[in-house]
Scaffold this active site. Structure first.
Site, PDB file in Angstrom:
ATOM      1  N   LYS A 195       0.849  -1.187   0.000  1.00  0.00           N
ATOM      2  CA  LYS A 195       0.000   0.000   0.000  1.00  0.00           C
ATOM      3  C   LYS A 195       0.888   1.241   0.000  1.00  0.00           C
ATOM      4  O   LYS A 195       1.651   1.459   0.936  1.00  0.00           O
ATOM      5  CB  LYS A 195      -0.897  -0.015   1.234  1.00  0.00           C
ATOM      6  CG  LYS A 195      -1.806   1.186   1.323  1.00  0.00           C
ATOM      7  CD  LYS A 195      -2.769   1.023   2.488  1.00  0.00           C
ATOM      8  CE  LYS A 195      -3.613   2.265   2.651  1.00  0.00           C
ATOM      9  NZ  LYS A 195      -4.475   2.166   3.837  1.00  0.00           N
ATOM     10  N   LYS A 248      -2.264  -1.567  -3.839  1.00  0.00           N
ATOM     11  CA  LYS A 248      -3.109  -0.387  -3.751  1.00  0.00           C
ATOM     12  C   LYS A 248      -2.266   0.877  -3.822  1.00  0.00           C
ATOM     13  O   LYS A 248      -1.267   0.937  -3.116  1.00  0.00           O
ATOM     14  CB  LYS A 248      -3.847  -0.456  -2.413  1.00  0.00           C
ATOM     15  CG  LYS A 248      -4.729   0.697  -2.113  1.00  0.00           C
ATOM     16  CD  LYS A 248      -5.373   0.492  -0.779  1.00  0.00           C
ATOM     17  CE  LYS A 248      -6.084   1.766  -0.416  1.00  0.00           C
ATOM     18  NZ  LYS A 248      -6.319   1.857   0.985  1.00  0.00           N
ATOM     19  N   TYR A 313     -15.190   0.832  -6.741  1.00  0.00           N
ATOM     20  CA  TYR A 313     -16.452   1.553  -6.573  1.00  0.00           C
ATOM     21  C   TYR A 313     -17.329   1.421  -7.811  1.00  0.00           C
ATOM     22  O   TYR A 313     -18.493   1.766  -7.778  1.00  0.00           O
ATOM     23  CB  TYR A 313     -16.146   3.033  -6.265  1.00  0.00           C
ATOM     24  CG  TYR A 313     -15.282   3.179  -5.030  1.00  0.00           C
ATOM     25  CD1 TYR A 313     -15.841   3.063  -3.763  1.00  0.00           C
ATOM     26  CD2 TYR A 313     -13.903   3.349  -5.125  1.00  0.00           C
ATOM     27  CE1 TYR A 313     -15.049   3.154  -2.625  1.00  0.00           C
ATOM     28  CE2 TYR A 313     -13.103   3.437  -3.999  1.00  0.00           C
ATOM     29  CZ  TYR A 313     -13.679   3.337  -2.756  1.00  0.00           C
ATOM     30  OH  TYR A 313     -12.894   3.405  -1.629  1.00  0.00           O
TER      31      TYR A 313
HETATM   32  C1  PBG Z   1      -7.456   3.190   5.500  1.00  0.00           C
HETATM   33  C2  PBG Z   1      -7.741   3.028   4.063  1.00  0.00           C
HETATM   34  C3  PBG Z   1      -7.557   3.986   3.042  1.00  0.00           C
HETATM   35  C4  PBG Z   1      -8.089   3.413   1.902  1.00  0.00           C
HETATM   36  C5  PBG Z   1      -8.542   2.139   2.227  1.00  0.00           C
HETATM   37  N1  PBG Z   1      -8.302   1.913   3.573  1.00  0.00           N
HETATM   38  C6  PBG Z   1      -7.066   5.361   3.045  1.00  0.00           C
HETATM   39  C7  PBG Z   1      -5.748   5.729   3.544  1.00  0.00           C
HETATM   40  O1  PBG Z   1      -4.876   4.906   3.797  1.00  0.00           O
HETATM   41  O2  PBG Z   1      -5.593   6.923   3.712  1.00  0.00           O
HETATM   42  C8  PBG Z   1      -8.149   4.098   0.556  1.00  0.00           C
HETATM   43  C9  PBG Z   1      -9.227   3.652  -0.332  1.00  0.00           C
HETATM   44  C10 PBG Z   1      -9.539   4.573  -1.444  1.00  0.00           C
HETATM   45  O3  PBG Z   1      -8.902   5.627  -1.646  1.00  0.00           O
HETATM   46  O4  PBG Z   1     -10.486   4.248  -2.152  1.00  0.00           O
HETATM   47  N2  PBG Z   1      -6.259   2.727   5.956  1.00  0.00           N
HETATM   48 ZN    ZN Z   2      -5.909   3.464   8.086  1.00  0.00          ZN
END
Ligand code: PBG
Ligand code: ZN
Length: 337
Positions: A195, A248, A313
């Protein structure tokens, strides 16, 4: 292979042949639909930067989840907007927290739908970070204990799978251990293994009300410049017992999806995040792109890069288009009317 003995266009000449030789298939089975569950009653508030996506109270989540399920979307992933937030994210692991109650309602009213939960602290902490703060930074080891409690409480409420997104080191092991010790050895962990610290999460933070109140997430999320580090991150999670590894965001990191596909023999998921969704919606609203075509081409790109599962989405729209036998993705015709 060279011209004129070989002509690449021959096999493209007829639709029947194009359909026969298409290498990549997209199916409704690949889709996971993210939903935002808000505390309260009668809430259905559209996210301004994400047309068609809502913060909703439980009865509305159930109704929309039912609709997604009937379209053939097999699973949802839940994010919670609790009544109150505090420094240690208490609602995240409360027996009657927002997510726990949402899981119970969904499992009761749409039993065939798989319920996956996002396991993180940022939606529940008043400072908006993904863990416990010590000396101005997120404390890894103190956070692990809370994440494990959160995952366990989701499983106890009936979640079918848990998905930690916090990026703490050792969280998959901590979660695997607590689930196994409490009779949930069969609940899979889908790890947000790779991530990145990304600007593409902007609209999500409005949706989940989880913007960090100070600093940013760069001390725990990954540097966008790194590829080898992605393999190390995923390796850790695989060894700690992850069942599915996720990359991600999606589109800007398709090379990493392919890297995961080649390096590991586990299912790979990709998160087509909020900013990616917003960009398609905005360009479509401006009349600058063909929304259906670009959406389906994007989905296909994830599959081609090597993803098995797509968190998106667009899931309901994609399912609808697949049922219509949409051209970009068609290689097995759906039997639906
Ligand atoms: C929380 C989380 C996030 C997303 C999924 N889980 C945001 C972040 O880390 O700030 C992002 C999902 C998206 O942007 O659609 N940890
Ligand atoms: Zn988080």
């Amino acid at each position: 292979m060279f011209y004129p003995t070989f002509r690449a266009r021959r096999i493209r000449g007829k639709e029947v042949f194009r359909n026969m030789v298409r290498e990549t298939a997209l199916s409704t089975n690949d889709l996971i639909y993210p939903m935002f569950s808000a505390f309260g009653k009668g809430i259905r508030k559209e996210i301004s930067s994400m047309p068609g996506i809502y913060q909703q109270s439980i009865e509305n989540i159930v109704a929309e989840a039912q609709e997604a399920y009937e379209l053939g979307v097999p699973a949802v992933i839940l994010f919670g907007i609790p009544e109150t937030k505090d420094a240690v994210g208490s609602d995240a692991y409360a027996e009657h927290g927002i997510i726990q109650e949402t899981i119970r309602a969904l499992k009761k009213q749409v039993p065939g739908l798989a319920v996956i939960t996002d396991v993180c602290m940022c939606e529940y902490t008043d400072h908006g970070h993904c863990g416990i703060i010590k000396d101005g930074d997120v404390d890894n080891d103190a956070t692990l204990e809370l994440l494990a409690r959160e995952a366990l409480s989701h499983a106890q409420a009936g979640a079918d799978m848990v998905a930690p997104s916090d990026m703490m080191d050792g969280r998959v092991m901590a979660i695997r251990e607590i689930l196994d010790n409490n009779g949930f050895a069969n609940i899979p962990v889908m790890s947000y293994a790779v991530k990145y610290a990304s600007g593409y999460y902007g609209p999500f933070r409005e949706a989940a009300e989880s913007t960090p109140q100070f600093g940013d997430r760069r001390s725990y999320q990954m540097d966008p410049g790194n590829r080898l580090e992605a393999v190390r991150e995923a390796q850790m999670d695989v060894e700690e017992g992850a069942d599915i590894i996720m990359v991600k965001p999606g589109l800007p990191y398709l090379d990493i999806v392919r890297e995961m596909r080649n390096a590991f023999n586990l299912p790979v998921a990709v998160y087509n995040v909020s900013g990616e969704y917003s960009m398609i919606k905005a360009a479509a609203q401006m009349g600058w792109i063909d929304e259906e075509r670009v959406t389906m081409e994007t989905m296909l790109s994830f599959k081609r890069a090597g993803a098995d599962l797509i968190l998106t989405y667009h899931a309901k729209e994609v399912a609808r288009l697949l049922h219509k036998g949409y051209e970009v993705s068609r290689n097995s015709r759906c039997g639906c009317p």
